[in-house]
Design a protein around this motif. Structure first.
Motif, PDB file in Angstrom:
ATOM      1  N   LEU A 176       0.827  -1.199   0.000  1.00 51.70           N
ATOM      2  CA  LEU A 176       0.000   0.000   0.000  1.00 51.70           C
ATOM      3  C   LEU A 176       0.868   1.259   0.000  1.00 51.70           C
ATOM      4  CD1 LEU A 176      -2.632   1.565   0.187  1.00 51.70           C
ATOM      5  CD2 LEU A 176      -2.715   1.041   2.633  1.00 51.70           C
ATOM      6  N   ALA A 177       1.949   1.242   0.775  1.00 50.20           N
ATOM      7  CA  ALA A 177       2.866   2.390   0.799  1.00 50.20           C
ATOM      8  C   ALA A 177       3.449   2.635  -0.585  1.00 50.20           C
ATOM      9  CB  ALA A 177       3.968   2.152   1.822  1.00 50.20           C
ATOM     10  N   ASP A 178       3.828   1.560  -1.270  1.00 48.65           N
ATOM     11  CA  ASP A 178       4.365   1.704  -2.626  1.00 48.65           C
ATOM     12  C   ASP A 178       3.332   2.336  -3.559  1.00 48.65           C
ATOM     13  OD1 ASP A 178       6.725   0.544  -1.833  1.00 48.65           O
ATOM     14  OD2 ASP A 178       6.275  -1.438  -2.666  1.00 48.65           O
ATOM     15  N   TYR A 179       2.088   1.901  -3.422  1.00 49.02           N
ATOM     16  CA  TYR A 179       1.026   2.452  -4.269  1.00 49.02           C
ATOM     17  C   TYR A 179       0.809   3.935  -3.985  1.00 49.02           C
ATOM     18  CZ  TYR A 179      -3.626   3.502  -6.068  1.00 49.02           C
ATOM     19  OH  TYR A 179      -4.683   4.095  -6.719  1.00 49.02           O
ATOM     20  N   LEU A 180       0.823   4.299  -2.705  1.00 52.30           N
ATOM     21  CA  LEU A 180       0.616   5.708  -2.344  1.00 52.30           C
ATOM     22  C   LEU A 180       1.732   6.583  -2.913  1.00 52.30           C
ATOM     23  CD1 LEU A 180      -0.642   7.278   0.875  1.00 52.30           C
ATOM     24  CD2 LEU A 180       1.669   7.876   0.179  1.00 52.30           C
ATOM     25  N   VAL A 181       2.975   6.167  -2.724  1.00 52.10           N
ATOM     26  CA  VAL A 181       4.112   6.953  -3.205  1.00 52.10           C
ATOM     27  C   VAL A 181       4.069   7.090  -4.719  1.00 52.10           C
ATOM     28  CG1 VAL A 181       6.625   6.977  -3.438  1.00 52.10           C
ATOM     29  CG2 VAL A 181       5.580   6.413  -1.229  1.00 52.10           C
ATOM     30  N   GLU A 182       3.811   5.993  -5.414  1.00 52.94           N
ATOM     31  CA  GLU A 182       3.780   6.011  -6.870  1.00 52.94           C
ATOM     32  C   GLU A 182       2.639   6.890  -7.381  1.00 52.94           C
ATOM     33  OE1 GLU A 182       5.522   5.189 -10.455  1.00 52.94           O
ATOM     34  OE2 GLU A 182       6.221   4.669  -8.431  1.00 52.94           O
ATOM     35  N   SER A 183       1.475   6.813  -6.726  1.00 53.77           N
ATOM     36  CA  SER A 183       0.334   7.629  -7.136  1.00 53.77           C
ATOM     37  C   SER A 183       0.636   9.110  -6.988  1.00 53.77           C
ATOM     38  CB  SER A 183      -0.905   7.263  -6.299  1.00 53.77           C
ATOM     39  OG  SER A 183      -1.332   5.954  -6.572  1.00 53.77           O
ATOM     40  N   ARG A 184       1.215   9.485  -5.865  1.00 57.41           N
ATOM     41  CA  ARG A 184       1.549  10.892  -5.640  1.00 57.41           C
ATOM     42  C   ARG A 184       2.594  11.368  -6.646  1.00 57.41           C
ATOM     43  NH1 ARG A 184       2.069  11.470   0.969  1.00 57.41           N
ATOM     44  NH2 ARG A 184      -0.164  11.416   1.433  1.00 57.41           N
ATOM     45  N   LYS A 185       3.561  10.507  -6.939  1.00 60.77           N
ATOM     46  CA  LYS A 185       4.603  10.858  -7.891  1.00 60.77           C
ATOM     47  C   LYS A 185       4.021  11.120  -9.278  1.00 60.77           C
ATOM     48  CE  LYS A 185       8.246   8.419  -7.306  1.00 60.77           C
ATOM     49  NZ  LYS A 185       9.211   7.286  -7.369  1.00 60.77           N
ATOM     50  N   ASN A 186       2.948  10.409  -9.588  1.00 59.84           N
ATOM     51  CA  ASN A 186       2.312  10.537 -10.902  1.00 59.84           C
ATOM     52  C   ASN A 186       1.172  11.561 -10.924  1.00 59.84           C
ATOM     53  OD1 ASN A 186       4.005   8.589 -12.017  1.00 59.84           O
ATOM     54  ND2 ASN A 186       2.647   6.911 -11.439  1.00 59.84           N
ATOM     55  N   GLY A 187       1.078  12.371  -9.864  1.00 55.35           N
ATOM     56  CA  GLY A 187       0.079  13.436  -9.841  1.00 55.35           C
ATOM     57  C   GLY A 187      -1.308  13.010  -9.414  1.00 55.35           C
ATOM     58  N   ARG A 188      -1.434  11.786  -8.892  1.00 56.12           N
ATOM     59  CA  ARG A 188      -2.738  11.307  -8.400  1.00 56.12           C
ATOM     60  C   ARG A 188      -2.684  11.267  -6.869  1.00 56.12           C
ATOM     61  NH1 ARG A 188      -4.609   6.252  -9.568  1.00 56.12           N
ATOM     62  NH2 ARG A 188      -6.735   7.044  -9.493  1.00 56.12           N
ATOM     63  N   TRP A 189      -2.702  12.441  -6.272  1.00 53.37           N
ATOM     64  CA  TRP A 189      -2.495  12.559  -4.827  1.00 53.37           C
ATOM     65  C   TRP A 189      -3.668  11.954  -4.065  1.00 53.37           C
ATOM     66  CZ3 TRP A 189      -4.741  14.378  -0.436  1.00 53.37           C
ATOM     67  CH2 TRP A 189      -3.900  14.571   0.679  1.00 53.37           C
ATOM     68  N   PHE A 190      -3.355  11.277  -2.960  1.00 58.31           N
ATOM     69  CA  PHE A 190      -4.362  10.931  -1.964  1.00 58.31           C
ATOM     70  C   PHE A 190      -3.656  10.740  -0.637  1.00 58.31           C
ATOM     71  CE2 PHE A 190      -2.965   6.616  -2.867  1.00 58.31           C
ATOM     72  CZ  PHE A 190      -3.214   5.889  -1.698  1.00 58.31           C
ATOM     73  N   ASN A 191      -4.416  10.740   0.411  1.00 51.27           N
ATOM     74  CA  ASN A 191      -3.882  10.621   1.758  1.00 51.27           C
ATOM     75  C   ASN A 191      -4.423   9.346   2.396  1.00 51.27           C
ATOM     76  OD1 ASN A 191      -2.580  11.478   4.199  1.00 51.27           O
ATOM     77  ND2 ASN A 191      -4.591  12.039   4.975  1.00 51.27           N
ATOM     78  N   PHE A 192      -3.545   8.588   3.029  1.00 56.21           N
ATOM     79  CA  PHE A 192      -3.969   7.417   3.793  1.00 56.21           C
ATOM     80  C   PHE A 192      -3.741   7.716   5.264  1.00 56.21           C
ATOM     81  CE2 PHE A 192      -3.253   3.154   5.681  1.00 56.21           C
ATOM     82  CZ  PHE A 192      -4.496   2.611   5.389  1.00 56.21           C
ATOM     83  N   PHE A 193      -4.781   7.612   6.059  1.00 55.26           N
ATOM     84  CA  PHE A 193      -4.776   8.082   7.442  1.00 55.26           C
ATOM     85  C   PHE A 193      -3.597   7.535   8.244  1.00 55.26           C
ATOM     86  CE2 PHE A 193      -6.125   7.606  11.898  1.00 55.26           C
ATOM     87  CZ  PHE A 193      -6.379   8.931  12.202  1.00 55.26           C
ATOM     88  N   HIS A 194      -3.317   6.256   8.133  1.00 58.48           N
ATOM     89  CA  HIS A 194      -2.286   5.642   8.969  1.00 58.48           C
ATOM     90  C   HIS A 194      -0.869   5.894   8.470  1.00 58.48           C
ATOM     91  CE1 HIS A 194      -4.955   3.794  11.783  1.00 58.48           C
ATOM     92  NE2 HIS A 194      -5.596   3.120  10.848  1.00 58.48           N
ATOM     93  N   PHE A 195      -0.729   6.574   7.357  1.00 56.96           N
ATOM     94  CA  PHE A 195       0.603   6.948   6.882  1.00 56.96           C
ATOM     95  C   PHE A 195       0.858   8.442   7.076  1.00 56.96           C
ATOM     96  CE2 PHE A 195       0.684   3.259   3.564  1.00 56.96           C
ATOM     97  CZ  PHE A 195       0.940   2.362   4.591  1.00 56.96           C
ATOM     98  N   MET A 196       0.111   9.050   7.975  1.00 62.19           N
ATOM     99  CA  MET A 196       0.275  10.477   8.258  1.00 62.19           C
ATOM    100  C   MET A 196       1.197  10.664   9.463  1.00 62.19           C
ATOM    101  SD  MET A 196      -3.656  11.802   7.963  1.00 62.19           S
ATOM    102  CE  MET A 196      -3.246  13.412   8.661  1.00 62.19           C
ATOM    103  N   VAL A 197       2.163  11.558   9.338  1.00 62.24           N
ATOM    104  CA  VAL A 197       2.967  11.999  10.474  1.00 62.24           C
ATOM    105  C   VAL A 197       3.152  13.511  10.357  1.00 62.24           C
ATOM    106  CG1 VAL A 197       4.252   9.881  10.965  1.00 62.24           C
ATOM    107  CG2 VAL A 197       5.085  11.437   9.211  1.00 62.24           C
TER     108      VAL A 197
END
Length: 463
Positions: A320-341
């Motif tokens: 899931l972390a890999d998907y989040l990072v890749e999505s943000r890198k490609n301009g498809r931003w989203f936030n996952f609650f448990h990966f917030m600091v």
């Protein structure tokens, strides 16, 4: 602390007693966390190995690196220690100070409906009635709850009230009346109330959506991800799938919120341990604020996450972390609650020590007006703290919850993630261990993994 004895001619190099340095790798990063200060250090492999040697009580000069490099690294670590960002001493304050003796309540969870139009198979509230009768909160009881909040909020200006259930939209007229009453109390007591709602969205109409977007500071919508996963575990009262009902209405609601806060919150069970696919489904639908929680059930439940599932879940968080990072890198931003600091404006030390404030700053009110430490304790009669109808309130029980903190939990004292989870959920601790001071071990494993990934993602994106 161990840095004081890090010299080449030292006969014995000891590890810290309180586990104040935690090291881990994220992708190509070598990271060291100073637990007490919260500082995160991104280091090279040599420094990483030197730190780990010290933590393990081993002589770093035995490592296969040039002696002068090791000396330089130890000198840099000593400088960091003097700056207070490495090997910091443990925060110690009196446990009783966490309650302040004032019992100031800032948040209420109003159970305006102990009833629901869904029959979710994993529901901790027994499909809405909390192991009791199906009922709705009256306007009179709701007003007494808000009066109780005013009476016990002290000098606190900003307050929170969450409309909860069951399904709160089943009692929508009372919700509107209580918001109106709350606004009148704001003026009278010089307060501001952030009203929020947790809803399954089944009963949403355009009129209700407009109202919620106008009055609710935050909205949490329950949706589990893929249609087949959601429908299998969240049927309507007549046994049909609810995905198509909810998804369209939820998306329309969110589009009308503008920049106001919301979360789409799902639950994963042992039936969808590939929950990254559910996050993808929610993201593809257009949701950008996503939370997916592991179900917490007794081992006898067919949906429970057991010890045998933990490794799969930990691996899936990495995916899931890999998907989040890749999505943000490609301009498809989203936030996952448990990966917030938040290292810049996170909660104060007292909050990080004591957690959510259940039974102290936070209370749940049932339709009858009974007071409980939080929504997850509702129905557990030994935790009834009083009643907004009669005016009773157990300060003694509140004191017990105030003293329940990281400082009272031996397993937390040596955990690197303690200031990120603040000791975990008291209700889960009690339900699984019979003691609010004994954290639920399975959740601890998941929290530690999510914390490492959150810090890794944060550091990577900062770089």
């Amino acid at each position: 602390m161990f840095l004081n004895s890090l010299r080449k001619d030292t006969a014995h190099i000891g590890a810290t007693e309180s586990n104040v340095i935690h090291t881990f790798r994220y992708k190509d990063l070598y990271l060291a966390i100073d637990v007490e200060s919260g500082a995160v250090h991104s280091v090279d492999k040599e420094a990483f190995d030197v730190i780990n040697a010290c933590i393990g009580g081993n002589d770093p000069y035995l490592l296969d690196y040039p002696q002068e490099d090791i000396t330089e690294i130890l000198g840099e670590l000593d400088d960091l220690k003097k700056q207070g960002t490495y090997d910091s001493p443990e925060h110690i304050i009196e446990s009783t100070a966490l309650g302040d003796g004032r019992h100031v309540i800032k948040s209420l969870c109003l159970h305006v409906a102990h009833d629901c139009n869904l029959r979710c198979k994993y529901c901790f509230a027994s499909t809405g009635e909390f192991h009791g009768e199906r009922m709705l909160m009256s306007e009179e009881v709701g007003k007494k709850a808000l009066d109780f909040l005013m009476e016990h909020s002290g000098n606190r200006h900003t307050l929170e009230v969450d409309f909860f259930g069951g399904e709160p939209l089943m009692n929508f007229e009372v919700v509107k009346s209580l918001v109106e009453y709350g606004r009148s109390l704001e003026k009278k007591f010089n307060k501001h109330i952030n009203f929020t709602m947790t809803t399954n969205a089944v009963a949403l109409t355009d009129e209700i959506s407009d109202y919620l977007n106008r009055e609710m500071h935050n909205i949490v919508i329950s949706l589990d991800g893929r249609r087949e996963i959601h429908d299998a575990l969240r049927p309507t009262a007549n046994g049909r799938g609810s995905f198509d009902i909810i998804s369209e209405k939820a998306m329309k609601l969110i589009k009308g919120r503008g920049d106001k806060e919301y979360y789409v919150r799902g639950t994963f069970t042992n039936r969808n341990l590939d929950f990254t696919e559910d996050v993808k489904a929610l993201h593809d639908m257009g949701f950008e604020q996503i939370s997916l929680e592991p179900v917490v059930l007794d081992d006898s439940s067919p949906y429970a996450i057991l010890d045998e599932h933990i490794k799969t879940v930990l691996d899936e968080y990495e995916r899931l972390a890999d998907y989040l990072v890749e999505s943000r890198k490609n301009g498809r931003w989203f936030n996952f609650f448990h990966f917030m600091v938040d290292f810049d404006a996170g909660p104060c030390l007292k909050k990080r020590l004591s957690g959510c404030g259940a039974g102290v700053e936070y209370a749940a009110i049932t339709p009858e007006g009974d007071i409980y430490p939080c929504h997850q304790f509702v129905g557990e009669t030994e935790f009834k703290m009083g009643s907004v109808v009669t005016g009773e309130y157990s300060f003694e029980m509140s004191k017990g919850f105030a003293e329940c903190s990281i400082l009272s939990k031996p397993t937390c004292r040596t955990c690197f993630a303690k200031y990120f989870c603040s000791g975990g959920c008291a209700a889960n601790a009690w339900k699984f261990n019979g003691d609010i001071n004994k954290p639920y071990a399975r959740t601890c494993e998941l929290v530690r993994k999510r914390t490492e990934l959150a810090i890794g993602i944060h550091t990577k994106e900062k770089q």
